[in-house]
Scaffold this active site. Sequence first.
Site, PDB file in Angstrom:
ATOM      1  N   PRO A 177      43.859  11.634 -24.861  1.00 34.32           N
ATOM      2  CA  PRO A 177      42.635  11.875 -25.683  1.00 34.32           C
ATOM      3  C   PRO A 177      42.357  10.716 -26.026  1.00 34.32           C
ATOM      4  O   PRO A 177      42.604  10.547 -27.284  1.00 34.32           O
ATOM      5  CB  PRO A 177      43.011  12.993 -25.507  1.00 34.32           C
ATOM      6  CG  PRO A 177      43.809  13.898 -25.114  1.00 34.32           C
ATOM      7  CD  PRO A 177      45.444  12.668 -24.871  1.00 34.32           C
ATOM      8  N   SER A 178      40.659  10.531 -26.121  1.00 32.31           N
ATOM      9  CA  SER A 178      40.014   9.937 -27.631  1.00 32.31           C
ATOM     10  C   SER A 178      40.817   8.809 -28.126  1.00 32.31           C
ATOM     11  O   SER A 178      40.407   7.859 -28.801  1.00 32.31           O
ATOM     12  CB  SER A 178      40.282  10.962 -28.633  1.00 32.31           C
ATOM     13  OG  SER A 178      39.373  11.999 -28.731  1.00 32.31           O
ATOM     14  N   ARG A 179      40.927   8.296 -26.805  1.00 32.38           N
ATOM     15  CA  ARG A 179      41.746   6.822 -26.305  1.00 32.38           C
ATOM     16  C   ARG A 179      42.461   6.393 -27.165  1.00 32.38           C
ATOM     17  O   ARG A 179      42.628   4.963 -28.276  1.00 32.38           O
ATOM     18  CB  ARG A 179      40.779   5.964 -26.894  1.00 32.38           C
ATOM     19  CG  ARG A 179      39.485   6.059 -25.465  1.00 32.38           C
ATOM     20  CD  ARG A 179      39.290   4.355 -25.148  1.00 32.38           C
ATOM     21  NE  ARG A 179      38.028   4.705 -25.278  1.00 32.38           N
ATOM     22  CZ  ARG A 179      37.765   5.149 -22.911  1.00 32.38           C
ATOM     23  NH1 ARG A 179      39.633   4.440 -22.322  1.00 32.38           N
ATOM     24  NH2 ARG A 179      37.261   4.841 -21.898  1.00 32.38           N
ATOM     25  N   LEU A 180      42.904   7.627 -28.072  1.00 33.12           N
ATOM     26  CA  LEU A 180      44.671   7.428 -29.172  1.00 33.12           C
ATOM     27  C   LEU A 180      45.700   7.431 -28.045  1.00 33.12           C
ATOM     28  O   LEU A 180      47.093   8.329 -28.541  1.00 33.12           O
ATOM     29  CB  LEU A 180      44.491   8.559 -30.188  1.00 33.12           C
ATOM     30  CG  LEU A 180      43.140   8.826 -31.155  1.00 33.12           C
ATOM     31  CD1 LEU A 180      42.937  10.165 -31.408  1.00 33.12           C
ATOM     32  CD2 LEU A 180      43.451   7.422 -31.443  1.00 33.12           C
ATOM     33  N   HIS A 181      45.951   6.411 -27.580  1.00 35.96           N
ATOM     34  CA  HIS A 181      46.761   6.414 -26.150  1.00 35.96           C
ATOM     35  C   HIS A 181      48.144   5.857 -27.244  1.00 35.96           C
ATOM     36  O   HIS A 181      48.594   5.224 -28.539  1.00 35.96           O
ATOM     37  CB  HIS A 181      47.005   5.038 -25.474  1.00 35.96           C
ATOM     38  CG  HIS A 181      44.975   4.792 -25.058  1.00 35.96           C
ATOM     39  ND1 HIS A 181      43.936   6.453 -24.622  1.00 35.96           N
ATOM     40  CD2 HIS A 181      44.290   3.741 -24.782  1.00 35.96           C
ATOM     41  CE1 HIS A 181      43.576   5.994 -23.785  1.00 35.96           C
ATOM     42  NE2 HIS A 181      43.594   4.890 -24.654  1.00 35.96           N
TER      43      HIS A 181
END
Length: 200
Positions: A177-181
Amino acid sequence: MSDTAPHGEPFDRFSVLLSEAVALGRTRIPEPTSFALGTVDAAGQPAVRIVLLKAVDERGFVFYTNYESRKGRELLGQRRAAMCFHWQPMERQVRVEGDVTEVSSEEADEYFASRPRGSQVGAWASLQSQRIATPGDLEARVAEVERRYEGVAVPRPPHWSGFRIVPRRIEFWHGMPSRLHERNVYVKDGGGWRTEVLYP
Ligand SMILES: Cc1cc2nc3c(=O)[nH]c(=O)nc-3n(C[C@H](O)[C@H](O)[C@H](O)COP(=O)(O)O)c2cc1C
């Protein structure tokens, strides 16, 4: 921060993900073994196309093609490749960079023999990546190959075989989520790997 891992670890990790992708079924992931293959020519021009993974073990990743195709010539010339798998429903990406070797002729013969006859004929008939000079040339070549091997097994063409990409670097990407890959990287280091975690 970096750590180390044994040689087999990223291959095991890859195999688990590939099994998960296959288990999702063809409606969710139509071609779970497909990957983008990057090559580079003598001038440094990269090129990319999709091919299918046919084997993986601790020696590397194997796919089959025409050695006289564009990719074949580039791989035999530069001996380097990059691969990228994307299993969208799993939010997973695996990136591989490495050196290229040819599979043994026994390995290639065994795989070629397992292919449908039409694909075997096609491997002889297609001058992969070359220009078709006259419409109908491909069909004429297919008919000629069918005549040549009528009633007998189609042998493997000498220019058709497999490449094994021996990784020097493997990255496992997991969408979050939130591009906190998450990005877990394995870099070859002697007999094992140095591992590190990258910012997304
Ligand atoms: C889903 C898919 C799977 C493919 N699998 C292969 C393959 O395993 N081997 C191959 O030579 N080409 C395969 N192709 C065709 C390649 O993408 C490409 O068009 C062809 O190999 C010629 O590439 P080149 O001119 O760069 O050598 C596949 C294409 C698609 C879309």
